[in-house]
Write an enzyme that holds these catalytic residues in place. Structure first.
Site, PDB file in Angstrom:
ATOM      1  N   GLU A  98       0.828  -1.204   0.000  1.00  9.74           N
ATOM      2  CA  GLU A  98       0.000   0.000   0.000  1.00  9.74           C
ATOM      3  C   GLU A  98       0.865   1.259   0.000  1.00  9.74           C
ATOM      4  OE1 GLU A  98      -3.682  -1.962   2.479  1.00  9.74           O
ATOM      5  OE2 GLU A  98      -1.900  -1.267   3.536  1.00  9.74           O
TER       6      GLU A  98
ATOM      7  N   ARG B 163      -0.502  -1.161  15.899  1.00  8.70           N
ATOM      8  CA  ARG B 163      -1.090  -0.019  15.196  1.00  8.70           C
ATOM      9  C   ARG B 163      -1.733   0.928  16.203  1.00  8.70           C
ATOM     10  NH1 ARG B 163      -3.674  -2.912   9.761  1.00  8.70           N
ATOM     11  NH2 ARG B 163      -1.669  -3.673   8.956  1.00  8.70           N
TER      12      ARG B 163
ATOM     13  N   ARG C 257       4.270   1.122   2.014  1.00  3.73           N
ATOM     14  CA  ARG C 257       4.272   0.120   3.081  1.00  3.73           C
ATOM     15  C   ARG C 257       5.279  -0.959   2.697  1.00  3.73           C
ATOM     16  NH1 ARG C 257      -1.099  -3.096   5.338  1.00  3.73           N
ATOM     17  NH2 ARG C 257      -0.049  -5.002   6.038  1.00  3.73           N
TER      18      ARG C 257
END
Length: 339
Positions: free
Chosen positions: A192, A272, A208
Site C-alpha cells: 500500500e 497499530r 508500506r
C-alpha cells in the site's frame, strides 16, 4: 478523502456487511460528503456495487479498498477500486490468479462523478489497460490519488507478480481518465503506497514495506519508467507495516506560504497505535519531531487519509481506537508549532 474543486470533502471506504474481513466478501464502496468542512456529513451513498453479478451471490462480488482523486482541471472526481468475482469467499490476496478475465483475476474498476460526488457512473473496467497478464493480483493503493501540475492523473497501485512477490508503483492518465498506463514498480516487497508531486514533474511514492520498521520511499521523473530510492527510504518514517497517508500542500494553499509534506500513520514499529500527523518542510528528507501531533495513542486498525480543508486546516479520516471511522480537523499551527 479529498476536497473537491467546490470545497466539498469526499470520503470513501469499504462497506463490509458481514464482518471486518476484506475481499472476498459482501463489500461495497461507500462515500460520505461534507459541504461544511467536516462539521456534518450527508447520508452515505454507494458509488460502487456489483450485487449478484454473473449469477454469483453478493458475497462473491465484493468491491473494496478504494482510492479517490479529484481532477483539479475539470472538477471530475474518480474512484478506483478492486472487484473480485468468485474466489469462493477465499482471500483475494491469495486466490487471485494470472490472466485478465474476471473468472481468474481481480478487476480494476473506476467510477466518476461530474456533480461534486452526488452521483456516479457505472463501473469502468480498466484491467486490460493496466494489468500485465502474468501478475496475479492488481489493486490500487487505498487512500487517494493526485492531479499533477501538468494535469496528469495519478493513482498509486500495488500488484503481486508471477513469483508471488508484491510490488508498489503508479498508474496514470494523460487524457483526463480515458486511458491509463503503468510502467515499472518502485521497490519490491512493498504494498500500500501513496503518491505526491514533491516538485514539478517529480513524483514521490511512499510505500508500506513488508520488511517492517520503516517506510520505503522512491521518486520518479518519468511516470514510473524508472525509479530512484530516496535518501529518507527505510530510515526517516517508522511504521509497523501498515497503510499510511502522504500529501503535498503547495505554498499558495497554506497560511505559511511554504511547500509542506504532511504524513500520517501509526507512529510505531510494532502495533497499530499512536496515530500521528507529521510535517516536512524540506521535501520529505526529514520530518522533525517538533512538527507532529499525536491523535490517538490506543490500538486500532491504523489506516488514515489526509486532505486539506482550507489554508489553515488539514482533515484526517482514519481508523481509530474509538470508532471504525473517525474524522478530525487539525489546525496547521498545531503541527508546525515552531513556524
Amino acid at each position: 478523502m479529498v476536497k473537491s474543486n467546490n470545497g466539498t470533502l469526499l470520503g470513501v471506504y469499504d462497506v463490509r456487511y458481514n464482518s471486518s474481513v476484506g475481499l472476498q466478501e459482501h463489500i461495497n464502496i461507500g462515500l460520505s460528503r461534507s459541504t461544511d468542512k467536516g462539521f456534518t456529513w450527508e447520508k452515505m451513498i454507494i458509488p460502487m456495487s456489483f450485487g449478484e453479478s454473473g449469477g454469483l451471490p453478493k458475497s462473491q462480488n465484493g468491491v473494496g479498498d478504494p482510492a479517490i482523486l479529484v481532477d483539479t482541471y475539470t472538477g471530475t472526481t474518480w474512484i478506483v477500486a478492486t472487484w473480485t468475482h468468485g474466489m469462493g469467499n477465499h482471500r483475494a490476496w491469495f486466490n487471485s490468479q494470472d490472466g485478465l478475465s474476471k473468472e481468474r483475476t481481480s478487476q480494476l474498476v473506476l467510477s466518476k462523478s461530474t456533480d461534486d460526488g452526488k452521483t456516479w457512473s457505472a463501473p469502468i473496467n480498466i484491467t486490460s489497460q493496466v494489468k500485465d497478464p502474468s501478475w496475479k493480483f492488481l489493486l490500487q493503493g487505498p487512500g487517494r490519488g493526485i492531479t499533477m501540475l501538468d494535469g496528469t492523473l495519478v493513482f498509486p497501485i500495488q500488484y503481486i507478480d508471477s513469483t508471488n512477490v508484491p510490488n508498489a508503483g503508479i498508474m496514470y492518465s494523460k487524457n483526463r481518465g480515458k486511458t491509463w498506463h503503468t510502467h515499472e514498480h518502485a521497490r519490491t516487497n512493498t504494498t500500500e503506497a501513496q503518491v505526491a508531486e514533491v516538485s514539478s514533474g517529480v513524483l514521490m511514492l511512499n510505500m508500506r514495506d513488508n520488511r517492517g520498521g520503516s517506510r520505503a520511499v522512491a521518486t520518479t521523473t518519468d511516470l514510473g519508467k524508472s525509479w530512484v530510492e530516496h535518501s529518507s527510504s527505510r530510515s526517516v518514517l517508522q511504521e509497523p507495516v501498515c497503510m499510511a497517508s502522504l500529501i503535498k500542500v503547495e505554498a499558495q494553499d497554506n497560511i505559511y506560504g511554504k511547500d509542506i509534506l504532511l504524513f500520517s500513520n501509526p507512529n510505531t514499529t510494532k502495533g497499530r497505535h499512536h496515530i500521528t500527523i507529521k510535517a516536512s518542510l524540506d521535501g520529505g528528507y526529514s520530518f522533525p519531531s517538533e512538527f507532529d501531533v499525536l491523535l490517538d495513542e490506543a490500538e486500532g486498525w491504523g489506516y488514515s487519509c489526509l486532505s486539506m480543508i482550507d489554508k489553515e486546516t488539514v482533515g484526517i479520516l482514519y481508523e481509530s481506537s474509538v470508532a471504525h471511522m473517525t474524522f478530525q480537523a487539525i489546525p496547521l499551527k498545531d503541527i508546525l508549532r515552531c513556524k
